[in-house]
Scaffold this motif. Structure first.
Motif, PDB file in Angstrom:
ATOM      1  N   ASP A 108      29.453  -7.667  67.992  1.00  0.00           N
ATOM      2  CA  ASP A 108      30.153  -6.717  67.119  1.00  0.00           C
ATOM      3  C   ASP A 108      30.625  -5.570  67.993  1.00  0.00           C
ATOM      4  O   ASP A 108      29.829  -4.776  68.486  1.00  0.00           O
ATOM      5  N   ALA A 109      31.942  -5.516  68.238  1.00  0.00           N
ATOM      6  CA  ALA A 109      32.483  -4.513  69.162  1.00  0.00           C
ATOM      7  C   ALA A 109      32.363  -3.096  68.602  1.00  0.00           C
ATOM      8  O   ALA A 109      32.110  -2.149  69.346  1.00  0.00           O
ATOM      9  N   LYS A 110      32.514  -2.933  67.292  1.00  0.00           N
ATOM     10  CA  LYS A 110      32.488  -1.593  66.694  1.00  0.00           C
ATOM     11  C   LYS A 110      31.102  -0.961  66.843  1.00  0.00           C
ATOM     12  O   LYS A 110      30.973   0.203  67.225  1.00  0.00           O
ATOM     13  N   LEU A 111      30.057  -1.730  66.558  1.00  0.00           N
ATOM     14  CA  LEU A 111      28.688  -1.194  66.643  1.00  0.00           C
ATOM     15  C   LEU A 111      28.061  -1.427  68.028  1.00  0.00           C
ATOM     16  O   LEU A 111      26.917  -1.059  68.262  1.00  0.00           O
ATOM     17  N   ASN A 112      28.840  -2.033  68.941  1.00  0.00           N
ATOM     18  CA  ASN A 112      28.342  -2.333  70.289  1.00  0.00           C
ATOM     19  C   ASN A 112      27.069  -3.182  70.236  1.00  0.00           C
ATOM     20  O   ASN A 112      26.073  -2.874  70.894  1.00  0.00           O
ATOM     21  N   LEU A 113      27.105  -4.239  69.436  1.00  0.00           N
ATOM     22  CA  LEU A 113      25.955  -5.140  69.338  1.00  0.00           C
ATOM     23  C   LEU A 113      26.132  -6.270  70.339  1.00  0.00           C
ATOM     24  O   LEU A 113      27.196  -6.888  70.399  1.00  0.00           O
ATOM     25  N   PRO A 114      25.111  -6.566  71.137  1.00  0.00           N
ATOM     26  CA  PRO A 114      25.269  -7.539  72.218  1.00  0.00           C
ATOM     27  C   PRO A 114      25.087  -8.976  71.748  1.00  0.00           C
ATOM     28  O   PRO A 114      24.434  -9.230  70.734  1.00  0.00           O
ATOM     29  N   THR A 115      25.640  -9.898  72.511  1.00  0.00           N
ATOM     30  CA  THR A 115      25.430 -11.316  72.222  1.00  0.00           C
ATOM     31  C   THR A 115      24.037 -11.751  72.669  1.00  0.00           C
ATOM     32  O   THR A 115      23.556 -12.791  72.257  1.00  0.00           O
ATOM     33  N   ASN A 116      23.405 -10.966  73.560  1.00  0.00           N
ATOM     34  CA  ASN A 116      22.089 -11.361  74.072  1.00  0.00           C
ATOM     35  C   ASN A 116      21.238 -10.148  74.422  1.00  0.00           C
ATOM     36  O   ASN A 116      21.758  -9.050  74.667  1.00  0.00           O
ATOM     37  N   SER A 117      19.941 -10.358  74.465  1.00  0.00           N
ATOM     38  CA  SER A 117      19.019  -9.320  74.934  1.00  0.00           C
ATOM     39  C   SER A 117      19.185  -9.136  76.443  1.00  0.00           C
ATOM     40  O   SER A 117      19.783  -9.983  77.119  1.00  0.00           O
ATOM     41  N   SER A 118      18.638  -8.035  76.972  1.00  0.00           N
ATOM     42  CA  SER A 118      18.736  -7.766  78.411  1.00  0.00           C
ATOM     43  C   SER A 118      17.510  -6.972  78.852  1.00  0.00           C
ATOM     44  O   SER A 118      16.758  -6.471  78.013  1.00  0.00           O
ATOM     45  N   LEU A 119      17.338  -6.877  80.169  1.00  0.00           N
ATOM     46  CA  LEU A 119      16.170  -6.161  80.690  1.00  0.00           C
ATOM     47  C   LEU A 119      16.542  -5.493  82.004  1.00  0.00           C
ATOM     48  O   LEU A 119      17.268  -6.068  82.817  1.00  0.00           O
ATOM     49  N   SER A 120      16.073  -4.260  82.180  1.00  0.00           N
ATOM     50  CA  SER A 120      16.498  -3.495  83.359  1.00  0.00           C
ATOM     51  C   SER A 120      15.340  -2.742  83.992  1.00  0.00           C
ATOM     52  O   SER A 120      14.270  -2.584  83.407  1.00  0.00           O
ATOM     53  N   VAL A 121      15.600  -2.270  85.205  1.00  0.00           N
ATOM     54  CA  VAL A 121      14.697  -1.362  85.917  1.00  0.00           C
ATOM     55  C   VAL A 121      15.380  -0.004  85.938  1.00  0.00           C
ATOM     56  O   VAL A 121      16.544   0.120  86.340  1.00  0.00           O
ATOM     57  N   THR A 122      14.661   1.032  85.484  1.00  0.00           N
ATOM     58  CA  THR A 122      15.174   2.400  85.539  1.00  0.00           C
ATOM     59  C   THR A 122      14.958   2.934  86.951  1.00  0.00           C
ATOM     60  O   THR A 122      13.857   2.824  87.495  1.00  0.00           O
ATOM     61  N   LEU A 123      16.008   3.501  87.542  1.00  0.00           N
ATOM     62  CA  LEU A 123      15.919   3.983  88.925  1.00  0.00           C
ATOM     63  C   LEU A 123      15.602   5.475  88.984  1.00  0.00           C
ATOM     64  O   LEU A 123      15.848   6.227  88.039  1.00  0.00           O
ATOM     65  N   SER A 124      15.054   5.892  90.117  1.00  0.00           N
ATOM     66  CA  SER A 124      14.589   7.270  90.274  1.00  0.00           C
ATOM     67  C   SER A 124      15.731   8.281  90.173  1.00  0.00           C
ATOM     68  O   SER A 124      16.775   8.132  90.809  1.00  0.00           O
ATOM     69  N   GLN A 125      15.472   9.336  89.392  1.00  0.00           N
ATOM     70  CA  GLN A 125      16.491  10.374  89.216  1.00  0.00           C
ATOM     71  C   GLN A 125      16.624  11.278  90.440  1.00  0.00           C
ATOM     72  O   GLN A 125      17.585  12.039  90.536  1.00  0.00           O
ATOM     73  N   THR A 181      16.321   3.888  96.789  1.00  0.00           N
ATOM     74  CA  THR A 181      15.676   4.434  95.596  1.00  0.00           C
ATOM     75  C   THR A 181      14.582   3.478  95.126  1.00  0.00           C
ATOM     76  O   THR A 181      14.216   2.537  95.827  1.00  0.00           O
ATOM     77  N   GLY A 182      14.051   3.744  93.956  1.00  0.00           N
ATOM     78  CA  GLY A 182      12.991   2.901  93.422  1.00  0.00           C
ATOM     79  C   GLY A 182      12.860   3.133  91.935  1.00  0.00           C
ATOM     80  O   GLY A 182      13.633   3.895  91.339  1.00  0.00           O
ATOM     81  N   VAL A 183      11.865   2.492  91.322  1.00  0.00           N
ATOM     82  CA  VAL A 183      11.670   2.624  89.878  1.00  0.00           C
ATOM     83  C   VAL A 183      11.313   4.082  89.547  1.00  0.00           C
ATOM     84  O   VAL A 183      10.653   4.761  90.330  1.00  0.00           O
ATOM     85  N   GLY A 184      11.816   4.571  88.405  1.00  0.00           N
ATOM     86  CA  GLY A 184      11.605   5.984  88.055  1.00  0.00           C
ATOM     87  C   GLY A 184      11.432   6.212  86.567  1.00  0.00           C
ATOM     88  O   GLY A 184      11.318   5.268  85.772  1.00  0.00           O
ATOM     89  N   GLU A 185      11.436   7.494  86.206  1.00  0.00           N
ATOM     90  CA  GLU A 185      11.138   7.922  84.837  1.00  0.00           C
ATOM     91  C   GLU A 185      12.396   8.016  83.977  1.00  0.00           C
ATOM     92  O   GLU A 185      13.510   8.022  84.489  1.00  0.00           O
TER      93      GLU A 185
END
Length: 383
Positions: free
Chosen positions: A26-43, A369-373
């Motif tokens: 759904d482009a209007k609500l920005n709903l994805p076709t699939n789940s995803s997973l990420s690493v947050t990087l250090s600020q 960098t590395g994983v962060g808050e």
């Protein structure tokens, strides 16, 4: 107090997906076709700082957005969706408690700065929308959890919902038409696996040829491979990745990271007409990672590429020697190395000459960098 200026500032991080989001249901609500997973990087290395202010004295000026010192368009549908939702939540508080100042009726002035190149495939919109939503939520004193706010940030930029958390973050794609189950959750905090590092090879800091938004819709419409990715590949990758993070299993994490990147870029090249985000320098970085792993006799480095040519190489701190050493031996003169990087040169893995020369000629900057808050309230106000 008509001239009183209310303000709040926050920083927000970049996240780099290891299971990619690509395609909208759904482009209007920005709903994805699939789940995803990420690493947050250090600020400390990659962050957006945003100050949100509002005042009755701004009357007649309308909402204003200043990005990296330049006026920016605030009328876009995505930005407006975020502002509308945040204002509605503040208005509900004001209705409940009539003594509260009517911030929801005042024009907003939002000033935001990145400490990294914008629109270069470095997830700038993710950090940008996460900072915008968090700063205005703080300004409006909304009692909102990061997961609640992720429903709003998602409407600005899909991957922004993941930048509201630190550590390892899943965006559950959801199934509901209203999108209320399409939100981000923390899989594990940064402290769970703190020795995760990332070396980013900035291949090009210029804007990408095909924007993510138009690229992903072309893929959804035309790629046959994409259908298999959604039905089978991503669900399996999500399960394996969450288990690898839980068990701090780097070999498992690396395998899914590299396979998912390959799957995503295969779908891009299977798009009609094809989309190529990776280039020869990107492919040389893949070969370098393969050589590092072969020399170690086990998997100690993992590459991933978003919608751009930049290589992100994940590795554990204890394996800095061969990973950092190999790239530093080729790119010692490139900006961005941290103190001590040269000390790993003796552990460098020899690379094929063609691979070395492509990397040497094509990488303009290094980010270590590395994983962060997640987002952090700031007393540094830009306005």
């Amino acid at each position: 107090m008509a001239d009183k200026i209310y303000k709040a500032s926050t920083t927000a991080p970049v996240n780099i997906a290891v299971v990619k989001y690509w395609g909208k249901r759904d482009a209007k609500l920005n709903l994805p076709t699939n789940s995803s997973l990420s690493v947050t990087l250090s600020q400390a290395d990659l962050r957006t700082l945003t100050t949100a202010t509002c005042s009755a004295s701004y009357e007649g000026q309308g909402d204003v957005l200043i990005l990296n010192g330049e006026p920016s368009d605030i009328t876009g549908a995505r930005t407006q969706a975020c502002l509308r939702e945040l204002r509605a939540r503040r208005a509900a508080l004001e209705k409940e408690n009539p003594s509260l100042p009517k911030l929801s009726t005042m024009p907003l002035r939002i000033v935001t700065e990145n400490n990294f190149p914008t629109a270069a495939g470095l997830a700038s919109s993710a950090a940008g929308f996460a900072a915008l939503v968090r700063a205005i939520a703080d300004l409006y004193e909304l009692p909102s959890s990061p997961t609640e706010l992720s429903l709003i940030a998602r409407q600005g930029s899909g991957s922004a919902c993941r930048s509201l958390f630190g550590g390892y973050v899943a965006w559950r794609g959801g199934e509901q038409d209203d999108g209320l189950d399409s939100k981000a959750v923390e899989v594990a905090p940064a402290s769970h696996w703190p020795n995760m590092k990332a070396l980013i090879l900035v291949v090009s800091a210029s804007k990408k040829g095909v924007s993510s938004t138009s690229g992903m819709q072309q893929t959804v419409a035309t790629s046959d491979l994409f259908k298999g990715r959604i039905a089978n590949v991503v669900p399996a990758h999500m399960d394996k990745m969450e288990a690898a993070i839980r068990d701090r299993d780097f070999a498992g994490f690396a395998e899914v990271t590299m396979k998912d990147s390959n799957s995503f870029h295969s779908c891009c090249s299977d798009t009609y007409p094809p989309i190529y985000y990776m280039n020869d320098v990107s492919r040389a970085a893949v070969r370098a990672v393969e050589a590092i792993n072969a020399a170690a006799g086990k998997t100690i480095a993992a590459y991933t590429f978003d919608a751009g040519p930049n290589a992100v190489v994940y590795y554990l701190e204890e394996n800095s020697g061969p990973v950092v050493g190999t790239f530093n031996s080729i790119l010692a003169g490139t900006d961005g190395w941290k103190e001590g990087a040269q000390a790993h040169a003796s552990a460098a893995v020899p690379l094929d000459e063609a691979v070395s020369s492509l990397i040497k000629g094509g990488v303009s900057r290094i980010i270590m960098t590395g994983v962060g808050e997640g987002p952090i309230k700031s007393e540094q106000h830009l306005a």
